[in-house]
Design a protein around this motif. Sequence first.
Motif, PDB file in Angstrom:
ATOM      1  N   SER A 197       0.848  -1.188   0.000  1.00 17.13           N
ATOM      2  CA  SER A 197       0.000   0.000   0.000  1.00 17.13           C
ATOM      3  C   SER A 197       0.884   1.239   0.000  1.00 17.13           C
ATOM      4  CB  SER A 197      -0.941   0.012   1.207  1.00 17.13           C
ATOM      5  OG  SER A 197      -0.211   0.222   2.408  1.00 17.13           O
ATOM      6  N   TYR A 198       0.241   2.389  -0.187  1.00 15.27           N
ATOM      7  CA  TYR A 198       0.959   3.661  -0.204  1.00 15.27           C
ATOM      8  C   TYR A 198       0.280   4.624   0.764  1.00 15.27           C
ATOM      9  CZ  TYR A 198       3.462   2.021  -4.313  1.00 15.27           C
ATOM     10  OH  TYR A 198       4.256   1.291  -5.167  1.00 15.27           O
ATOM     11  N   PHE A 199       1.106   5.226   1.615  1.00  7.44           N
ATOM     12  CA  PHE A 199       0.624   6.229   2.563  1.00  7.44           C
ATOM     13  C   PHE A 199       0.986   7.601   2.032  1.00  7.44           C
ATOM     14  CE2 PHE A 199       1.751   8.876   6.354  1.00  7.44           C
ATOM     15  CZ  PHE A 199       0.443   9.178   6.710  1.00  7.44           C
ATOM     16  N   THR A 241      11.312  15.082  10.855  1.00  8.42           N
ATOM     17  CA  THR A 241      10.208  15.055   9.891  1.00  8.42           C
ATOM     18  C   THR A 241       9.905  13.628   9.456  1.00  8.42           C
ATOM     19  OG1 THR A 241      10.801  17.252   9.094  1.00  8.42           O
ATOM     20  CG2 THR A 241       9.394  15.927   7.677  1.00  8.42           C
ATOM     21  N   GLN A 242      10.941  12.830   9.233  1.00 14.08           N
ATOM     22  CA  GLN A 242      10.701  11.428   8.885  1.00 14.08           C
ATOM     23  C   GLN A 242       9.941  10.712  10.001  1.00 14.08           C
ATOM     24  OE1 GLN A 242      13.389   8.802   6.953  1.00 14.08           O
ATOM     25  NE2 GLN A 242      14.692  10.430   6.143  1.00 14.08           N
ATOM     26  N   ALA A 243      10.294  11.012  11.247  1.00 17.83           N
ATOM     27  CA  ALA A 243       9.606  10.387  12.378  1.00 17.83           C
ATOM     28  C   ALA A 243       8.143  10.803  12.435  1.00 17.83           C
ATOM     29  CB  ALA A 243      10.314  10.737  13.679  1.00 17.83           C
ATOM     30  N   LEU A 244       7.874  12.069  12.136  1.00 21.85           N
ATOM     31  CA  LEU A 244       6.490  12.536  12.108  1.00 21.85           C
ATOM     32  C   LEU A 244       5.700  11.834  11.009  1.00 21.85           C
ATOM     33  CD1 LEU A 244       7.070  16.354  12.681  1.00 21.85           C
ATOM     34  CD2 LEU A 244       5.925  14.772  14.253  1.00 21.85           C
ATOM     35  N   VAL A 245       6.341  11.604   9.862  1.00 26.35           N
ATOM     36  CA  VAL A 245       5.685  10.864   8.773  1.00 26.35           C
ATOM     37  C   VAL A 245       5.359   9.447   9.225  1.00 26.35           C
ATOM     38  CG1 VAL A 245       6.045   9.849   6.485  1.00 26.35           C
ATOM     39  CG2 VAL A 245       6.700  12.231   6.910  1.00 26.35           C
ATOM     40  N   MET A 246       6.316   8.782   9.879  1.00 22.48           N
ATOM     41  CA  MET A 246       6.087   7.409  10.323  1.00 22.48           C
ATOM     42  C   MET A 246       5.051   7.339  11.438  1.00 22.48           C
ATOM     43  SD  MET A 246       7.812   5.812   8.199  1.00 22.48           S
ATOM     44  CE  MET A 246       8.979   6.390   6.967  1.00 22.48           C
ATOM     45  N   ARG A 268      11.748   4.146   3.209  1.00 20.60           N
ATOM     46  CA  ARG A 268      11.868   5.508   3.744  1.00 20.60           C
ATOM     47  C   ARG A 268      11.847   6.529   2.598  1.00 20.60           C
ATOM     48  NH1 ARG A 268      15.900   7.481   5.756  1.00 20.60           N
ATOM     49  NH2 ARG A 268      17.610   6.003   5.433  1.00 20.60           N
ATOM     50  N   PRO A 269      11.455   7.764   2.896  1.00 26.99           N
ATOM     51  CA  PRO A 269      11.388   8.794   1.847  1.00 26.99           C
ATOM     52  C   PRO A 269      12.694   8.904   1.062  1.00 26.99           C
ATOM     53  CG  PRO A 269      10.341   9.593   3.842  1.00 26.99           C
ATOM     54  CD  PRO A 269      10.969   8.268   4.201  1.00 26.99           C
ATOM     55  N   LEU A 275       4.329  13.468  -0.811  1.00 21.69           N
ATOM     56  CA  LEU A 275       5.078  12.237  -0.573  1.00 21.69           C
ATOM     57  C   LEU A 275       4.152  11.030  -0.535  1.00 21.69           C
ATOM     58  CD1 LEU A 275       7.670  10.679   0.389  1.00 21.69           C
ATOM     59  CD2 LEU A 275       7.074  11.407   2.718  1.00 21.69           C
ATOM     60  N   ASN A 276       4.560   9.949  -1.187  1.00 22.00           N
ATOM     61  CA  ASN A 276       3.879   8.666  -1.098  1.00 22.00           C
ATOM     62  C   ASN A 276       4.858   7.649  -0.538  1.00 22.00           C
ATOM     63  OD1 ASN A 276       1.071   8.766  -2.225  1.00 22.00           O
ATOM     64  ND2 ASN A 276       2.163   9.672  -3.955  1.00 22.00           N
TER      65      ASN A 276
END
Length: 286
Positions: A43-45, A120-125, A103-104, A52-53
């Motif tokens: 899937s894609y978030f 920011t990566q942590a907020l995305v996760m 990861r992005p 960002l996907n």
Amino acid sequence: MKSIIFLSVLCLGLSSCTVLQWRMSNAEIQEHFADKSAVPKISYFNVDSLNLNVRVQHIETNAKTNAVNLLFLHGSPSSSSAWNKYLEDSLLLKKANIHAVDRPGYGYSNFGDELTSIKTQALVMSALIDHYNLKNVITIGSSYGGPLAARIAVENPNVKGVIMISPAIDPEQEKDIWASRFTQWWLTRWLVPTGYRVAGDEKTVHAKELALIAPDWHKVNVPVIHIHGNADDLVPYTNTSYSKLKFSTIEIVTTPNTGHEIAWSRPELVTPHIFKLIENVFNTTK
């Protein structure tokens, strides 16, 4: 000049460096798991604010509402495919649902578009965890993914445990890797495979990014396991001293005579600690 020539020949010899991109397409993933005990759902978030996907592989064999969820976060350069041996582990799948992300900038998550902020990566996760309604989460990260796994525990209360494998977490011990300079020079950047360019962009600011989140490590109040090889020549083993200093509930696991590759090449050294953490945190031996 010799280095430039070497990189050029290397890339041409590897079909435009495609084998160095460290990723598998959806079709390749399905083919790889076709004869395994379970096939990942893909899937894609979507994160609209970042355009960002994020691609996620899920294997959900535990349907209970209180099921344990393992969230795997790779290093750099890499992708969710680094965790294939864990997604193939039938014993692990009896204990937990497994989710592995690109990861992005890696895999099929906006490949080539770097996102160098660990926060920011942590907020995305964290938003990803909420989007998929994941409870009882253990974050598991290798190398760059190690401090990211720990940072997610700051951001999301559904994280109940953290495993860091060979984590590059101490800003004072970030090594200057000369090869990463090729990713930054305009004259050589185009020669470098995309995954390595993203890795170089992350590496260039990694010490600064680690320093920015360092004041918040005291907020991690869940069990943390730090696994590190004492022969790691990429991320020094002495990063374990930093973890001891920063985390109040830390267990250091030293793997003798092993280097940086533990996560993807020696899963037998990692999975026993995943099982142990599941049992200790959730008080279950199911």
